[in-house]
Motif scaffolding. Structure first.
Motif, PDB file in Angstrom:
ATOM      1  N   UNK A  66     -18.686  28.866  17.085  1.00  0.00           N
ATOM      2  CA  UNK A  66     -19.617  28.840  17.421  1.00  0.00           C
ATOM      3  C   UNK A  66     -20.335  27.791  16.150  1.00  0.00           C
ATOM      4  N   UNK A  67     -19.549  27.568  15.572  1.00  0.00           N
ATOM      5  CA  UNK A  67     -20.847  26.830  14.180  1.00  0.00           C
ATOM      6  C   UNK A  67     -19.730  25.689  14.289  1.00  0.00           C
ATOM      7  N   UNK A  68     -20.257  24.166  13.888  1.00  0.00           N
ATOM      8  CA  UNK A  68     -19.768  23.153  13.292  1.00  0.00           C
ATOM      9  C   UNK A  68     -19.336  22.609  12.398  1.00  0.00           C
ATOM     10  N   UNK A  69     -18.469  22.061  11.889  1.00  0.00           N
ATOM     11  CA  UNK A  69     -18.520  20.989  10.709  1.00  0.00           C
ATOM     12  C   UNK A  69     -18.782  19.860  10.771  1.00  0.00           C
ATOM     13  N   UNK A  70     -19.407  19.710  10.579  1.00  0.00           N
ATOM     14  CA  UNK A  70     -19.449  17.584   9.471  1.00  0.00           C
ATOM     15  C   UNK A  70     -18.823  16.744   8.817  1.00  0.00           C
ATOM     16  N   UNK A  84     -19.311  21.295   6.062  1.00  0.00           N
ATOM     17  CA  UNK A  84     -19.491  19.814   5.781  1.00  0.00           C
ATOM     18  C   UNK A  84     -18.736  19.191   4.662  1.00  0.00           C
ATOM     19  N   UNK A  85     -18.327  18.163   5.102  1.00  0.00           N
ATOM     20  CA  UNK A  85     -17.077  17.232   3.715  1.00  0.00           C
ATOM     21  C   UNK A  85     -17.735  15.592   4.479  1.00  0.00           C
ATOM     22  N   UNK A  86     -17.415  15.344   2.751  1.00  0.00           N
ATOM     23  CA  UNK A  86     -17.976  13.593   2.854  1.00  0.00           C
ATOM     24  C   UNK A  86     -16.892  12.967   2.285  1.00  0.00           C
ATOM     25  N   UNK A  87     -15.650  12.392   2.562  1.00  0.00           N
ATOM     26  CA  UNK A  87     -15.053  11.653   2.542  1.00  0.00           C
ATOM     27  C   UNK A  87     -15.478  10.319   2.503  1.00  0.00           C
ATOM     28  N   UNK A 134     -17.802  20.176   0.608  1.00  0.00           N
ATOM     29  CA  UNK A 134     -17.173  18.899  -0.290  1.00  0.00           C
ATOM     30  C   UNK A 134     -17.407  17.860   0.151  1.00  0.00           C
ATOM     31  N   UNK A 135     -17.149  17.159  -1.589  1.00  0.00           N
ATOM     32  CA  UNK A 135     -17.372  15.630  -1.602  1.00  0.00           C
ATOM     33  C   UNK A 135     -16.355  14.898  -2.249  1.00  0.00           C
TER      34      UNK A 135
END
Ligand code: SF4
Length: 420
Positions: free
Chosen positions: A7-11, A69-72, A104-105
């Motif tokens: 019930x939680x999201x990853x972006x 959260x992952x900025x790739x 994460x970045x």
């Protein structure tokens, strides 16, 4: 490994800008003028705003709570500091980031300006992944990387001083000119850094990279003739496994996925969610999403445009595909087997039904007999040999139950109707 709740999201946010194009790169990234950065971030923020309406229209759940959260990309650290701040501010308006969210970045060594580092910390970034690939300067250079070993070590120090200690280093086995001795040296330097997480990839040779195309054509550009053989690359991977997981000073990383190693409690939570089949929303160029429909047991996969112009001008809708329970069950096997924790057969039977799981267990028994899988305490895992031949193993679980009628989306049309 216990399954976290769904019930939680990853972006995932794709930032496709790079300062130069690496020879082996098969991602939708490129060298674009900085003037495109603002337009791109504007589009990302617009997509964030529209995501809830889009999910409702498609009939899938889009949790507001975000725990990773992952900025790739690409090289997200190339974005100007004010754009990084705008992006995270917009994310916090549209979603509720948990207080302990992993953020994460991906950064390219030698390309993290002081002001960028400040913006990352102030935006709540608590994990950085560095695309090092090799600690041997001539290998990094001939692959198109713009850093050297000294720059990586200096960046690690700067990141730690700024308070970001959850760090990853990527290495690639199979770069042009790599030898067993140079690979061993890269691994030794990596361990010397005390890094808590490492990702070890084997070079991918395909039509999507300059080096891959050259190798497939039998040419010598990009030092293609100096790429180690498949056997040598496999041996390098095995060496990495031995070195990183050996006990003793500096080592003691544990493998938790085919390519990933970490100290206790520092596995990448965002990447784990892909293999644990937890929902994620991908934003930006060439970004994938997987969202669940709690009412129908189907899942929706979608992928955004991979052409920057089309993305910026918003001329292409995301490609979508529905995953029936049969397809989701197949995925549960080949994604679950990627992890060292393996597949929990009883949990799959509870989720998908014994009838669906039974043929997969027969496949697993056959592969265990061939030495590619092992069964213990109700979990089915890859053996070391199975890891090297993982693509062949996964293939065995595909199309186990090709009930194509179930892959059609009538359930969704009715679900959609009931919501509108
Ligand atoms: S930095 Fe990463 S995304 Fe950019 S070209 Fe190199 S491998 Fe590709």
């Amino acid at each position: 490994m216990p399954q976290p709740p769904h019930n939680a999201l990853g972006v995932y946010i794709s930032i496709p800008f790079c300062r130069s194009k690496c020879t082996y790169c098969n991602f939708a990234s490129g060298v674009y003028p900085a003037s495109e950065h603002t337009r791109y971030v504007d589009r990302l923020i617009e997509d964030m705003r529209r995501s809830h309406a889009w999910a409702a229209q498609m009939g899938v759940d889009l949790p507001r709570t975000v725990d990773t959260v992952y900025l790739g990309g690409g090289t997200p650290s190339l974005l100007e500091p004010h754009l990084i701040e705008r992006l995270f501010a917009a994310l916090r308006v549209e979603f509720n980031l948990t207080a302990d969210a992993e953020v994460t970045v991906e950064c390219a060594p030698a390309q993290i300006a002081d002001a960028t580092l400040v913006a990352l910390v102030e935006s709540g970034v608590n994990r950085v992944s560095l695309g090092v690939q090799s600690f041997i300067d001539r290998e990094a250079h001939s692959s198109g990387r713009l850093h050297n070993r000294a720059a990586v070590l200096s960046d690690l120090e700067r990141l730690r001083s700024a308070g970001i200690t959850n760090l990853n280093i990527d290495l690639i086995a199979g770069l042009a000119g790599q030898t067993f001795a140079s690979w061993d040296e890269s691994l030794a330097v990596l361990l010397d850094t005390g890094i808590p997480h490492a990702s070890i990839y084997m070079l991918e040779v395909d039509e999507d990279s300059r080096l891959g195309r050259e190798m497939l054509a039998g040419g010598a550009r990009y030092h293609a003739e100096l790429v180690p053989s498949d056997d040598a690359i496999a041996r390098m991977y095995e060496t990495a496994l031995d070195r990183l997981t050996a006990s003793g000073p500096g080592a003691s990383l544990a493998q938790y996925e085919i390519s990933n190693f970490s100290r206790p409690g520092l596995a990448s939570l965002h990447n784990l969610r892909y293999w644990q089949r937890r929902p994620y929303l991908g934003l930006g160029l060439d970004a994938s999403s997987m969202l669940l429909d709690s009412e129908s047991a189907y899942a929706l996969r979608s992928k955004t445009a991979d052409d920057l112009k089309a993305y910026l001008e918003d001329t292409e809708s995301p490609e979508t595909a529905w995953l029936s329970p049969d397809r989701r069950h197949e995925e549960a096997w080949f994604l679950g087997l990627r992890m060292n924790s393996g597949v929990d057969a009883a949990a799959l039977a509870a989720e998908f039904g014994r009838t669906r799981v039974a043929p997969a267990l027969e496949v697993a028994n056959r592969l265990a007999h061939d030495g590619l899988l092992v069964k213990d305490e109700g979990h089915i895992r890859l053996t070391p040999r199975g890891r090297l031949l993982s693509n062949d193993v996964f293939q065995e679980f595909l199309s186990l139950e090709a009930d194509e009628s179930e892959a059609r989306p009538p359930v969704f049309e009715s679900a959609l109707e009931s919501r509108n």
